[in-house]
Write a protein that holds these residues in place. Structure first.
Motif, PDB file in Angstrom:
ATOM      1  N   TRP A 157       0.839  -1.206   0.000  1.00 51.99           N
ATOM      2  CA  TRP A 157       0.000   0.000   0.000  1.00 51.99           C
ATOM      3  C   TRP A 157       0.873   1.255   0.000  1.00 51.99           C
ATOM      4  N   ALA A 158       1.910   1.272   0.837  1.00 54.63           N
ATOM      5  CA  ALA A 158       2.780   2.447   0.930  1.00 54.63           C
ATOM      6  C   ALA A 158       3.489   2.713  -0.396  1.00 54.63           C
ATOM      7  N   LYS A 159       3.914   1.667  -1.067  1.00 53.35           N
ATOM      8  CA  LYS A 159       4.567   1.851  -2.369  1.00 53.35           C
ATOM      9  C   LYS A 159       3.591   2.415  -3.394  1.00 53.35           C
ATOM     10  N   GLU A 160       2.376   1.889  -3.414  1.00 52.90           N
ATOM     11  CA  GLU A 160       1.362   2.407  -4.345  1.00 52.90           C
ATOM     12  C   GLU A 160       1.003   3.851  -4.007  1.00 52.90           C
ATOM     13  N   LYS A 180       1.376   9.588  -5.300  1.00 63.05           N
ATOM     14  CA  LYS A 180       1.815  10.918  -4.874  1.00 63.05           C
ATOM     15  C   LYS A 180       2.785  11.516  -5.898  1.00 63.05           C
ATOM     16  N   ASP A 181       3.724  10.672  -6.375  1.00 61.45           N
ATOM     17  CA  ASP A 181       4.670  11.148  -7.389  1.00 61.45           C
ATOM     18  C   ASP A 181       3.945  11.499  -8.691  1.00 61.45           C
ATOM     19  N   ALA A 182       2.950  10.694  -9.059  1.00 60.93           N
ATOM     20  CA  ALA A 182       2.178  10.964 -10.277  1.00 60.93           C
ATOM     21  C   ALA A 182       1.423  12.282 -10.143  1.00 60.93           C
ATOM     22  N   ARG A 183       0.827  12.535  -8.970  1.00 61.86           N
ATOM     23  CA  ARG A 183       0.118  13.810  -8.759  1.00 61.86           C
ATOM     24  C   ARG A 183       1.070  14.992  -8.870  1.00 61.86           C
ATOM     25  N   SER A 184       2.277  14.815  -8.352  1.00 63.51           N
ATOM     26  CA  SER A 184       3.278  15.877  -8.431  1.00 63.51           C
ATOM     27  C   SER A 184       3.654  16.157  -9.886  1.00 63.51           C
ATOM     28  N   ARG A 185       3.860  15.085 -10.668  1.00 64.03           N
ATOM     29  CA  ARG A 185       4.183  15.264 -12.086  1.00 64.03           C
ATOM     30  C   ARG A 185       3.016  15.927 -12.820  1.00 64.03           C
ATOM     31  N   MET A 186       1.784  15.550 -12.465  1.00 62.38           N
ATOM     32  CA  MET A 186       0.600  16.142 -13.106  1.00 62.38           C
ATOM     33  C   MET A 186       0.517  17.633 -12.805  1.00 62.38           C
ATOM     34  N   ARG A 187       0.825  18.029 -11.556  1.00 64.38           N
ATOM     35  CA  ARG A 187       0.791  19.456 -11.211  1.00 64.38           C
ATOM     36  C   ARG A 187       1.829  20.219 -12.013  1.00 64.38           C
TER      37      ARG A 187
END
Length: 139
Positions: A118-121, A126-133
């Protein structure tokens, strides 16, 4: 990836006494008498084709088991296959923790595996949201 051991704060790699103390504790805390534990180990070893003793011995003897469980008998330490059989017979993985601890290793249970997944996912999301921003700011 293996953890780099620090030369100056490295725990002892001589695990004999700690392992034997844990073996004795695991045997004592198990729900089995020494005789029952011996029988369980020999049954498991026979079922899985594991030799518990070196030499011509076909099964583990009570004398050898007692030596394995005696922290002062440092010349008598079970081999890795015997240790696995012991852990299976007692249902206790603590002796394996003693083997892994000096190397920085840990054993985790099924709940820890789920939590780690779960933590890895979560981190990936979180990283994907950062890239999207970042991409959104470029629009």
């Amino acid at each position: 990836m293996a953890k780099q051991l620090n030369l100056f704060s490295q725990p002892s790699l001589n695990i004999g006494k700690n392992l034997k103390e844990q073996l004795a504790k695991s045997a004592k805390e198990s729900r089995f008498s020494r005789e029952e534990l011996l029988d369980r180990m020999n049954d498991l070893a026979g079922r899985y084709g594991v030799r518990l003793m070196k030499g011509n011995g076909s099964s583990l003897t009570m004398a050898t088991l007692e030596k394995w469980l005696n922290p002062e008998a440092l010349d008598y330490v079970p081999g890795i296959n015997s240790l696995v059989i012991f852990c299976a017979a007692t249902g206790d993985l603590e002796p394996m923790r003693e083997v892994l601890a000096p190397l920085g290793g840990m054993l985790i249970d099924e709940n820890d595996v789920i939590l780690l997944s779960w933590a890895k996912e979560y981190q990936r999301a979180k990283d994907a949201r950062s890239r999207m921003r970042k991409l959104e700011m470029e629009l």
